[in-house]
Design a protein around this motif. Structure first.
Motif, PDB file in Angstrom:
ATOM      1  N   UNK A   1       0.834  -1.201   0.000  1.00  0.00           N
ATOM      2  CA  UNK A   1       0.000   0.000   0.000  1.00  0.00           C
ATOM      3  C   UNK A   1       0.866   1.248   0.000  1.00  0.00           C
ATOM      4  N   UNK A   2       1.891   1.273   0.833  1.00  0.00           N
ATOM      5  CA  UNK A   2       2.784   2.439   0.917  1.00  0.00           C
ATOM      6  C   UNK A   2       3.494   2.684  -0.408  1.00  0.00           C
ATOM      7  N   UNK A   3       3.987   1.620  -1.019  1.00  0.00           N
ATOM      8  CA  UNK A   3       4.703   1.756  -2.290  1.00  0.00           C
ATOM      9  C   UNK A   3       3.791   2.264  -3.402  1.00  0.00           C
ATOM     10  N   UNK A   4       2.574   1.724  -3.471  1.00  0.00           N
ATOM     11  CA  UNK A   4       1.663   2.101  -4.547  1.00  0.00           C
ATOM     12  C   UNK A   4       1.108   3.507  -4.377  1.00  0.00           C
ATOM     13  N   UNK A   5       1.030   3.987  -3.151  1.00  0.00           N
ATOM     14  CA  UNK A   5       0.586   5.367  -2.944  1.00  0.00           C
ATOM     15  C   UNK A   5       1.652   6.361  -3.406  1.00  0.00           C
ATOM     16  N   UNK A   6       2.916   5.910  -3.386  1.00  0.00           N
ATOM     17  CA  UNK A   6       4.002   6.763  -3.860  1.00  0.00           C
ATOM     18  C   UNK A   6       4.151   6.681  -5.381  1.00  0.00           C
ATOM     19  N   UNK A   7       3.926   5.487  -5.925  1.00  0.00           N
ATOM     20  CA  UNK A   7       4.049   5.280  -7.367  1.00  0.00           C
ATOM     21  C   UNK A   7       3.020   4.239  -7.786  1.00  0.00           C
ATOM     22  N   UNK A   8       1.947   4.688  -8.431  1.00  0.00           N
ATOM     23  CA  UNK A   8       0.843   3.782  -8.743  1.00  0.00           C
ATOM     24  C   UNK A   8       1.009   3.076 -10.083  1.00  0.00           C
ATOM     25  N   UNK A   9       2.175   3.193 -10.698  1.00  0.00           N
ATOM     26  CA  UNK A   9       2.388   2.544 -11.994  1.00  0.00           C
ATOM     27  C   UNK A   9       3.208   1.273 -11.895  1.00  0.00           C
ATOM     28  N   UNK A  10       3.991   1.132 -10.820  1.00  0.00           N
ATOM     29  CA  UNK A  10       4.811  -0.067 -10.668  1.00  0.00           C
ATOM     30  C   UNK A  10       4.943  -0.437  -9.195  1.00  0.00           C
TER      31      UNK A  10
ATOM     32  N   UNK B   1      -7.188  -0.624  -4.441  1.00  0.00           N
ATOM     33  CA  UNK B   1      -6.813   0.765  -4.734  1.00  0.00           C
ATOM     34  C   UNK B   1      -7.317   1.224  -6.103  1.00  0.00           C
ATOM     35  N   UNK B   2      -7.998   0.299  -6.809  1.00  0.00           N
ATOM     36  CA  UNK B   2      -8.547   0.575  -8.142  1.00  0.00           C
ATOM     37  C   UNK B   2      -7.446   0.992  -9.115  1.00  0.00           C
ATOM     38  N   UNK B   3      -6.361   0.245  -9.072  1.00  0.00           N
ATOM     39  CA  UNK B   3      -5.226   0.493  -9.961  1.00  0.00           C
ATOM     40  C   UNK B   3      -5.153  -0.621 -10.998  1.00  0.00           C
ATOM     41  N   UNK B   4      -4.966  -0.235 -12.257  1.00  0.00           N
ATOM     42  CA  UNK B   4      -4.869  -1.203 -13.340  1.00  0.00           C
ATOM     43  C   UNK B   4      -3.508  -1.071 -14.022  1.00  0.00           C
ATOM     44  N   UNK B   5      -3.084  -2.181 -14.598  1.00  0.00           N
ATOM     45  CA  UNK B   5      -1.843  -2.211 -15.394  1.00  0.00           C
ATOM     46  C   UNK B   5      -0.620  -1.804 -14.580  1.00  0.00           C
ATOM     47  N   UNK B   6      -0.605  -2.176 -13.318  1.00  0.00           N
ATOM     48  CA  UNK B   6       0.575  -1.937 -12.484  1.00  0.00           C
ATOM     49  C   UNK B   6       1.652  -2.944 -12.878  1.00  0.00           C
ATOM     50  N   UNK B   7       2.856  -2.456 -13.116  1.00  0.00           N
ATOM     51  CA  UNK B   7       3.967  -3.322 -13.500  1.00  0.00           C
ATOM     52  C   UNK B   7       4.654  -3.862 -12.246  1.00  0.00           C
ATOM     53  N   UNK B   8       4.744  -5.188 -12.146  1.00  0.00           N
ATOM     54  CA  UNK B   8       5.402  -5.808 -11.006  1.00  0.00           C
ATOM     55  C   UNK B   8       6.890  -5.967 -11.309  1.00  0.00           C
ATOM     56  N   UNK B   9       7.716  -5.502 -10.394  1.00  0.00           N
ATOM     57  CA  UNK B   9       9.167  -5.598 -10.537  1.00  0.00           C
ATOM     58  C   UNK B   9       9.695  -6.515  -9.434  1.00  0.00           C
ATOM     59  N   UNK B  10      10.244  -7.658  -9.818  1.00  0.00           N
ATOM     60  CA  UNK B  10      10.681  -8.654  -8.854  1.00  0.00           C
ATOM     61  C   UNK B  10      12.178  -8.530  -8.570  1.00  0.00           C
ATOM     62  N   UNK B  11      12.533  -8.661  -7.289  1.00  0.00           N
ATOM     63  CA  UNK B  11      13.954  -8.640  -6.933  1.00  0.00           C
ATOM     64  C   UNK B  11      14.597  -9.994  -7.205  1.00  0.00           C
ATOM     65  N   UNK B  12      13.790 -11.047  -7.317  1.00  0.00           N
ATOM     66  CA  UNK B  12      14.281 -12.375  -7.665  1.00  0.00           C
ATOM     67  C   UNK B  12      14.611 -13.235  -6.466  1.00  0.00           C
TER      68      UNK B  12
END
Length: 311
Positions: A191-200, A258-269
């Motif tokens: 939630x904290x991360x997406x409120x700062x950047x809702x695209x990824x 959060x009603x966010x679409x097309x959020x890009x997931x970035x994995x640390x692996x």
């Protein structure tokens, strides 16, 4: 009964205090407010049977005096470092806040002849045992995190203090506990991360980590039911749900809420979120089910109910 809750202003401790006050109890909470929040106790702060004290649970002389002054007859020891990622970088946090607090509680109980204890332990005491059903009496416990090590050491001290001083202790090994007042963990982080950047969204590990998530009010129900049953000696229980949720599923549910679409997931692996993280585990819950206790939320339902409460 005069009850002391260590870590009483924390996420789980504050819920426990609220429920105990519904019974005929007087409740004293102590917290150092590193993780606990005064606002967590706003619903009960003016209750005449409730007291909130700021203090360091690892300070044995202070805690012993408090138990004596308040005429404590039972302790719910919830105080600990619950930010496992943080202690991975600073091991002393778990020595001080997780293990030393337990020693202080036990020694203070001995000095004041307090005979009843509830201890919040963790699945982390088992270590990394993939595809093995974890039973309370299994051997070869090998924690891989400082947190798990401090909790297992605490369990050992509880056993010895119980034998030497006739203390009755109920130990619950918690899974991931979530719900209202949540302050950290994967849901809170997303939630904290997406409120700062809702695209990824950065996701630690590969997103396939899969764990059981237990709703906090289901946990509190079990704690009160079992801990006040008058059992003798030390009794250990796994507590949790039969289902589990992946990190990717949590990310999807957070984005949907959060009603966010097309959020890009970035994995640390990697299979783990961080060193010391156990990517998955499976509890045997037969022992707690013998009490007739079953959670009212599945793992996914617990995640959704948590999101409803904090967003």
């Amino acid at each position: 009964m005069n009850i002391l809750i260590t870590g009483g202003a924390g996420f789980i401790g504050s819920h426990l205090a609220e429920q105990l006050l519904l019974g005929d109890h007087r409740v004293v909470c102590i917290d150092n407010f590193e993780l606990g929040r005064r606002e967590n106790l706003q619903q009960i702060i003016n209750n005449p049977r409730f007291s909130l004290i700021e203090g360091d649970v690892s300070n044995c002389s202070f805690l012993s005096e408090l138990m004596r002054e308040e005429k404590i007859s039972m302790v719910y020891h919830m105080a600990a470092n619950s930010d496992i990622q943080k202690s991975a970088k600073i091991p002393n946090i778990d020595f001080t806040n997780t293990f030393s607090t337990t020693y202080s509680v036990l020694e203070s109980m001995r000095e004041n002849n307090v005979k009843n204890l509830f201890f919040a332990s963790t699945s982390a005491v088992y270590g990394e045992k993939i595809n093995v059903k974890l039973k309370e009496d299994m051997g070869a416990l090998a924690p891989i995190s400082y947190y798990g090590g401090a909790k297992l050491a605490s369990e050992a001290y509880i056993h010895s203090y119980s034998y030497m001083n006739d203390i009755n202790a109920t130990i619950f090994r918690f899974p991931n506990v979530i719900g209202p007042k949540l302050t950290h963990g994967v849901i809170f982080d997303f939630i904290s991360k997406l409120k700062k950047n809702h695209t990824e969204l950065q996701i630690l590990g590969d997103g396939t980590q899969k764990k059981p998530y237990l709703f906090v009010l289901d946990l509190i129900d079990a704690i009160i039911r079992v801990s006040q049953a008058g059992m003798q000696g030390v009794n250990i229980y796994n507590i949790g749900v039969e289902t589990a949720t992946t990190v990717n599923e949590i990310a999807d549910m957070v984005c949907q809420k959060l009603e966010l679409k097309d959020v890009k997931y970035l994995y640390t692996g990697g299979k783990c979120g961080w060193k010391g993280d156990v990517p998955q585990f499976l509890y045997d819950l037969e022992k707690i089910h013998h009490w007739g206790w079953y959670p009212s939320h599945t793992s996914n339902e617990a995640v959704k109910a948590t999101l409803d409460s904090i967003i």
